[in-house]
Design an enzyme around this catalytic site. Structure first.
Site, mmCIF file in Angstrom:
data_model
loop_
_atom_site.group_PDB
_atom_site.id
_atom_site.type_symbol
_atom_site.label_atom_id
_atom_site.label_comp_id
_atom_site.label_asym_id
_atom_site.label_seq_id
_atom_site.Cartn_x
_atom_site.Cartn_y
_atom_site.Cartn_z
ATOM 1 N N TYR A 158 -9.377 -0.233 0.524
ATOM 2 C CA TYR A 158 -9.610 0.550 -0.691
ATOM 3 C C TYR A 158 -10.591 -0.146 -1.645
ATOM 4 O O TYR A 158 -10.752 0.272 -2.786
ATOM 5 C CB TYR A 158 -8.282 0.836 -1.406
ATOM 6 C CG TYR A 158 -7.361 1.756 -0.616
ATOM 7 C CD1 TYR A 158 -7.703 3.091 -0.399
ATOM 8 C CD2 TYR A 158 -6.158 1.299 -0.093
ATOM 9 C CE1 TYR A 158 -6.877 3.936 0.327
ATOM 10 C CE2 TYR A 158 -5.318 2.142 0.637
ATOM 11 C CZ TYR A 158 -5.682 3.461 0.841
ATOM 12 O OH TYR A 158 -4.862 4.300 1.560
ATOM 13 N N HIS A 160 -12.443 -1.968 7.758
ATOM 14 C CA HIS A 160 -11.882 -0.621 7.733
ATOM 15 C C HIS A 160 -11.895 -0.015 6.350
ATOM 16 O O HIS A 160 -12.054 -0.703 5.333
ATOM 17 C CB HIS A 160 -10.462 -0.616 8.291
ATOM 18 C CG HIS A 160 -9.455 -1.217 7.358
ATOM 19 N ND1 HIS A 160 -8.474 -0.494 6.745
ATOM 20 C CD2 HIS A 160 -9.303 -2.475 6.917
ATOM 21 C CE1 HIS A 160 -7.756 -1.288 5.979
ATOM 22 N NE2 HIS A 160 -8.228 -2.489 6.061
#
Ligand code: ADP
Length: 558
Positions: A106, A420
């Protein structure tokens, strides 16, 4: 006066003189050992999960230094935070508070606005202030990780009384994860639901306690600084208090710097059993989700279980190169079937757990087994049935009873230089809708030449569909595709009425724009609060797409 620093990037519209004035005030408070100014590219090191950095996002989908801190400052206590906030107001240096700063997938510790000063709240403020057995709660500072609290419970022989809830990885902070509305997998999996009382330094520098914490404890001694006063004795027992409930506006937001938080712990249920149900075909997702809905609503499924796609499990076990010689194209159906067969798993795998004394667990499991048996070929396993050396069920067995692990880190290495990004839309617990959402996201992943890796974590009435977009951060072409992928997914999902529960820095604006009911009143209301509470826009400008007046949103938005 400290030496004059030239950071690689200054905060917007802040001169080097003003920046150094700010640093000088901070240094007088926190000491130079708690200040790192980012003056050299050598300081921008991706590190890894176990050795996190605080300068930028180690999983950079844009340029490595696109979101870059000018300095990292670690306050030692509330008074330090107040000095920093005062200096920030005087110089307009924006602050980006983090607790541990992993925030994996994030954005890590990186600030939305480059040149912001990252406030490392966890480095020095990392105490477990209280574990209360009778009330089944704890009070923690920002730097307390899930791992730390678990260790504390074990070392104090408290595991037989209290469990904590943990997310997939144990290295995040309890406070940061809860403020981001993260989830775990025991019956206490909704972290924000389970918090009770937050203490924060407001942008004005004042200290506030929420809920019952707003009422002083009569046992406080006169003259004690607010942060050192004991909390009201109900503060960790009842999180609403009186009047407007403001805790929510401090989550995923930019209105304060949290310094303490209360959290409920789960009484040891007196018995525990984890299990795995393998679900053979990809299209069985629909039936599985429709089976899950009444069970979860009726609390036969007591915790936050997950339905994981085969490749997520396969990626925890091996690199992609173990399964194919051509890692540059997505795996096809035959290959997925072969992987499932070789790993003795289904195309979907459901990980759940039972809590309570044995007769209760047995009765619950009978219902679960009977319900899932309607899926042709579904198979049921307990941990002792899985003898393989590495078994996801053995990891989930720990996670679902609140024992933190790091095993799930391995799926990030599906590709070389594995990084990721999470795409996390909410889906109703409805088979047709979940299947549609899965199909859309999978199709787009394949279009980006990536595999679909994902999981549905099942809340009371919705599922957090977590699409794990794994990429090689040294492959610029692939990064472009990943950026295209997430932007496209946000649009695709918004067209279906699906919104994300949390997101990476790079797409906060885009997602806020999808929450646009009635001429974006939600965003505008948040910006009204932001400007009233933080007129200089010093705390985390741009967080969640909420911009203070001082930043022209049209110019800043991504
Ligand atoms: P984790 O502990 O999971 O690694 P972080 O420490 O990176 O998570 O925190 C995630 C996000 O939560 C931050 O980017 C920030 O927006 C918010 N946050 C974390 N800690 C604080 C804090 N003490 N005060 C205000 N916001 C915070």
């Amino acid at each position: 006066m400290v030496q004059s620093y030239a950071p690689l990037v200054l905060p917007p519209n802040v001169t080097r003189e003003a920046f150094n004035k700010f640093l000088s005030a901070c240094q007088d408070a926190v000491g130079s050992e708690n200040i790192d100014v980012i003056t050299s590219t050598a300081q921008i090191d991706d590190g890894d999960y176990m050795k996190p950095n605080y300068t930028h996002d180690p999983h950079h989908v844009l340029k490595q230094d696109f979101f870059l801190a000018s300095a990292v400052i670690a306050p030692r206590n509330v008074a330090d935070v107040q000095v920093i906030v005062k200096a920030a107001n005087e110089t307009h240096v924006p602050l980006w508070p983090i607790s541990i700063g992993r925030n994996s997938g994030y954005g890590g510790a990186a600030p939305r606005v480059s040149g912001s000063v990252v406030l490392n709240m966890g480095k020095n403020m990392n105490k477990i202030l209280e574990v209360n057995v009778e009330g089944a709660y704890c009070l923690v500072e920002p730097g307390v990780t899930f791992h730390d609290l678990h260790k504390y419970l074990v070392e104090h022989n408290l595991r037989d009384k209290l469990w904590l809830d943990v997310p997939d990885l144990g290295g995040g902070s309890i406070l940061g994860n809860t403020l981001e509305r993260g989830v775990g997998y025991t019956p206490y999996g909704d972290h924000f639901m389970m918090h009770s009382g937050i203490e924060l330094v407001l942008p004005s520098g004042e200290l506030i306690r929420t809920g019952m914490g707003a009422m002083p404890n009569p046992k406080s001694k006169e003259g004690t600084r607010p942060e050192d006063q004991p909390w009201n004795e109900s503060a960790q027992l009842f999180n609403y208090g009186f009047g407007p409930y403001i805790d929510g506006i401090f989550t995923q937001s930019n209105l304060g710097i949290a310094t303490k938080m209360g959290m409920w712990l789960m009484p040891n249920p007196g018995g525990y059993q984890s299990y795995l149900i393998t679900i053979p075909r990809e299209e069985d997702l629909k039936q599985a989700v429709d089976i899950i809905r009444p069970l979860r609503l009726g609390m036969i499924l007591q915790n936050v279980p997950t339905i994981r796609h085969i490749l997520l499990d396969a990626a925890v076990l091996n690199h992609k190169s173990h399964y194919t010689s051509d890692i540059n194209r997505p795996l096809n159906d035959e290959e997925l079937d072969k992987i499932a067969k070789d790993l003795n798993l289904g195309r979907w795998n459901f990980y759940g757990a039972l809590y309570g004394p044995e007769p209760i667990r047995n009765a619950m499991f009978e219902v679960v087994k009977q319900s899932f048996s309607a899926i042709p070929g579904a198979k049921f396993y307990f941990p002792e049935d899985r003898k393989e050396e590495n078994s996801i069920l053995h990891t989930r067995h720990k996670t679902m009873q609140g024992i933190p692990t790091y095993d799930e880190l391995r799926w990030v290495s599906w590709l070389p230089n594995g990084s990721h990004l999470f795409f996390s839309p909410i889906a109703p617990v409805n088979g047709a809708e979940a299947t549609k959402q899965f199909s859309i996201t999978k199709k787009r992943c394949l279009e980006a030449d990536l595999d679909f890796l994902g999981t549905f974590t099942i809340g009371m009435r919705e599922m957090h569909h977590i699409v794990c977009i794994v990429f090689d951060r040294k492959n610029e072409e692939q990064k472009k595709k990943v950026h295209w992928l997430i932007k496209t997914l946000i649009d695709d999902c918004a067209k279906e009425g699906w919104g994300e529960y949390r997101t990476h820095l790079a797409v906060m604006d885009q997602i806020m724009d999808t929450y646009s009911f009635n001429n974006n009143v939600f965003r505008r209301f948040n910006e009204t609060i932001k400007d009233a509470v933080d007129p200089n826009g010093i705390i985390a400008p741009g967080k969640s797409g909420v911009w203070p007046k001082r930043f022209d949103r049209e110019q800043w938005k991504l």
